[in-house]
Design an enzyme around this catalytic site. Structure first.
Site, short mmCIF file in Angstrom:
data_model
loop_
_atom_site.label_atom_id
_atom_site.label_comp_id
_atom_site.label_asym_id
_atom_site.label_seq_id
_atom_site.Cartn_x
_atom_site.Cartn_y
_atom_site.Cartn_z
N GLN A 1 0.82 -1.22 0.00
CA GLN A 1 0.00 0.00 0.00
C GLN A 1 0.85 1.27 0.00
OE1 GLN A 1 -3.12 0.14 -0.53
NE2 GLN A 1 -3.80 -1.95 -0.09
N GLY B 1 2.10 -4.45 -8.38
CA GLY B 1 1.92 -3.49 -9.47
C GLY B 1 0.56 -2.83 -9.52
N HIS B 2 -0.49 -3.64 -9.33
CA HIS B 2 -1.83 -3.10 -9.60
C HIS B 2 -2.29 -2.08 -8.55
CE1 HIS B 2 -4.44 -5.36 -6.71
NE2 HIS B 2 -3.35 -6.09 -6.63
N CYS C 1 -19.94 -8.98 6.57
CA CYS C 1 -20.77 -9.44 5.47
C CYS C 1 -20.14 -9.23 4.10
CB CYS C 1 -22.12 -8.77 5.51
SG CYS C 1 -23.26 -9.72 6.50
#
Lengths: 402, 303
Positions: free
Chosen positions: A179, A200-201, A325
């Site tokens: 991050q 990378g993404h 959830c």
């Protein structure tokens, strides 16, 4: 109106310049970089150039310290398992309770294999106790793995200081910086960080490419053995498209580093102030004074996160939540639990993560959209009365089964 | 994101009967705030007829929890308490055109709120027998508690047996590691050691068959006729779903069938075959394998 994407800690849009940069590597430059002929050779040079770009953004001393992998999780697993393999006499691992599952699940598995894992606790703002950490650093510890910045709250850990402490005790230090890379400046050459993972993404490169930074001289055992790729440290034909794209993405991230830390941070602050001002009984989780410039995580009390996300999604706004959830598990986010956030708030946390593409207009739209959504759901909530939470909410509504 | 049906979305976006009912005389509070789902159901019940005149819900929970609550209130209005109690959690899920397996507990919560409210009205104490564990098998929505209970009750020792008894692990098989871990713990608890085979078995039932006493043998022709008869009995259910099954051959313990129509190539094909096989074993009283014709080993000429 176009949809608004505020879930950049989950993944980012591939930058159009990155897309353009990788185009030739599908059909024109398809060669295997290991090949001697021209088809392969040019691709080999492209990978070399990309490696330089990653070296630059990390501030690494040598480009050979960059090992390309398939993703952040692979880099994490490679780093931790390598440390264990290289030092079989050491049976302990230090990590934190708020790590990403890429590290946490592996550590839990390693416990079943006979390793002892020390999980550093965090306080109510998600901060570590460095005294506790210092007391655990012994010659029994094979590796410390601590994230640079938390994916849910954006809280930044003092990894450079922690790496110094580990290094002084002769303990390997790995950081999951998935991050952090591209959002905050780093200079690994001046640090004692031995290993670092990036993906990378998360910084506008394609999915399917990651990096393990391995400081020169740090003992290493590969996860994948086979070919000689990555100097025999990670076998498998190179993901040329991913690697070239990541190189370009790192160049762009470096160019935008100042923008990210000034303009993006301003937008994030505006979003946070706007929402907190309009929504009572909401608060920021994590350490707001020490966090990534693009992230803010807000807890909306007495309602549940998935319901908030669904209503936001209906208006074309994308974010994410730490509610049980959204993940299909029975417990809310381990990060919120670790910080001691009460259940009535932990299930209602929403993470907004911006990028350099986020615009002021988008932020204003979100500030307008969120308060009525919260109000609508609170009207349905058994914890909410006329215009505010009911008195002693946890006692007034105490459902039968636990 | 979850694959919610249009009906779920509709009940979530525009919930019916939200809020507490005025002059309610029955209240049911269920759920668990730690799990992120909690529901208060309020009913107004006619004292003479026990007909539910009005129903309202207040829910802390996700999209499907709110939709299930909304559906429940719509379903019970106008019913007597006894009629309402006949509503199962599956009825609630069906009313919503289905729920994802991870979300079935939302419908369970609805049913329990109803039971609790009725108990409240009648002045009874409602005891919750609800126990829910972490979801292990996502294909068939089987949780940890269910698997452990079944292992204990039947002294199970293998993943195949767990699949036979609970269906858990009978679909994609990716939860087999989790089932093995549960088995290891449960076996250790009763002083045994879990020893899996070197490779997971593709077909189940082997251990079950070994345990069972050898059944009375049918003659070859009678046995095939019996197989045909069992298959005929199963066809109407498959045809109702737009599929069909046809007997191709019987070779010892292997029964070769052809799945046609909606069944062939459908993701549920394996499950359908599993069900057919289970029925065959029960009816024939012997262990057999039901195998699609397409997977029949091809004999190589001259080999």
């Amino acid at each position: 109106m176009a949809d608004i994407y505020l879930d950049n800690n989950a993944t980012t849009m591939c930058d159009p310049e990155v897309v353009a940069a990788v185009q030739p590597y599908f059909s024109e430059q398809f060669g295997n970089p290991s090949s001697l002929h021209n088809f392969g050779n040019k691709v080999g040079f492209a990978i070399k150039k990309a490696r330089k770009s990653i070296q630059t953004i990390l501030g690494a001393e040598h480009d050979s310290e960059i090992i390309f992998t398939s993703c952040g999780s692979e880099s994490d697993s490679t780093a931790i398992l390598s440390a264990l393999k290289a030092q079989p006499e050491r049976k302990e691992i230090i990590t934190t309770v708020v790590e990403h599952p890429a590290v946490l699940t592996l550590c839990e598995f390693l416990e079943t294999e006979g390793y002892t894992v020390h999980y550093l606790k965090v306080d109510n703002k998600g901060r570590l106790d460095l005294d506790e950490y210092a007391s655990l650093l012994t010659d029994q510890v094979a590796v410390v793995s601590v994230m640079w910045a938390n994916n849910e709250t954006g809280t930044i850990f003092p990894v450079e200081q922690m790496a110094e402490m580990a290094d002084a005790k002769g303990v390997m230090f790995h950081t999951d910086a998935v991050q952090a890379v591209g959002k905050i400046p780093m200079n690994l050459a001046d640090s004692k960080i031995h290993m670092l993972s990036l993906s990378g993404h998360k910084l506008h490169a394609p999915k399917g490419v990651g990096v393990l930074y391995l400081r020169r001289g740090v003992r290493f055992r590969p996860l994948l053995r086979g070919g000689h790729q990555e100097r025999g440290r990670r076998a498998g034909t190179e993901n040329t498209i991913g690697i070239v794209g990541l190189g370009k993405a790192c160049d762009l991230a470096l160019e935008h580093m100042e923008y990210e830390n000034t303009e993006v941070a301003k937008l994030r602050d505006r979003l946070q102030e706007g929402i907190l001002a309009a929504v009572p009984h909401s608060f920021v989780t994590g350490d707001p004074d020490n966090r990534l410039p693009n992230t803010c995580n807000i807890a909306f009390e007495y309602i549940e996160g998935e319901a908030i996300l669904l209503l936001m999604n209906k208006q074309g706004i994308a974010a994410s939540s730490g509610s049980a959830c959204t993940s299909g598990s029975l417990e809310p986010s381990h990060v919120m639990k670790a910080m001691g956030i009460p259940y009535t708030a932990a299930h209602g946390t929403v993470r907004f993560s911006l990028s350099r593409y986020t615009t002021p207009e988008e932020i204003e739209r979100v500030i307008e959209a969120v308060p009525p959504i919260v109000e609508q759901l609170r009207k349905l909530s058994p914890y909410w009365g006329d215009g505010g939470p009911i008195e002693n909410p946890e006692e007034a509504f105490a459902p039968v089964y636990a | 994101m979850w694959d919610y049906s249009e009906t779920v979305k509709e009940h979530f976006y525009n919930p019916k009967n939200a809020g507490a009912v005025a002059e309610a005389n029955a209240v049911g509070d269920v759920g668990s705030i730690s799990c992120g789902d909690a529901l208060r159901l309020t009913l107004k019940v006619d004292a003479d007829t026990e007909i539910i005149l009005d129903a309202g819900f207040q829910t802390f929970g996700c999209g499907s929890a709110i939709a299930s609550s909304s559906a429940l209130t719509e379903m019970v209005k106008g019913k007597t308490l006894d009629q309402a109690l006949e509503i199962s959690n599956q009825d609630i899920a069906d009313f919503l055109d289905g729920l994802p397996p991870e979300k079935m507990h939302c419908s369970v919560m609805g049913r329990e709120a109803l039971q609790a409210a009725v108990a409240d009205y009648r002045g009874e104490e409602w005891v919750d027998d609800h126990e829910e564990g972490a979801l292990v098998c996502k294909c068939f929505a089987i949780d940890d508690v269910m698997i452990r209970d079944t292992i204990k009750a039947n002294n199970l020792t293998t993943v195949e047996e767990v699949t036979n008894y609970t269906k858990a692990g009978g679909g994609c098989s990716s939860c087999h590691e989790g089932i093995e871990n549960i088995l290891a713990e449960e076996l250790a608890a009763r002083g045994e050691t879990f020893t899996p085979g070197a490779v997971g078995k593709k077909e189940g039932f082997v251990n079950l068959a070994e345990k069972e006493a050898a059944p009375a043998k049918l003659t070859g022709v009678k046995r095939i006729l019996k197989i045909q008869e069992i298959l005929e009995g199963l066809r109407p259910a498959l045809q109702a779903d737009g599929g069909d099954v046809e007997l191709m051959d019987v070779e010892g313990k292997n029964i070769y069938v052809k799945l046609v129509g909606a069944c062939s190539g459908c993701q549920m094909a394996a499950m359908t075959l599993g069900g057919v096989q289970q029925k065959m074993i029960e009816e024939l009283g012997e262990f057999v394998k039901v195998i699609p014709e397409s997977e029949r080993p091809v004999e190589i000429a001259g080999a």
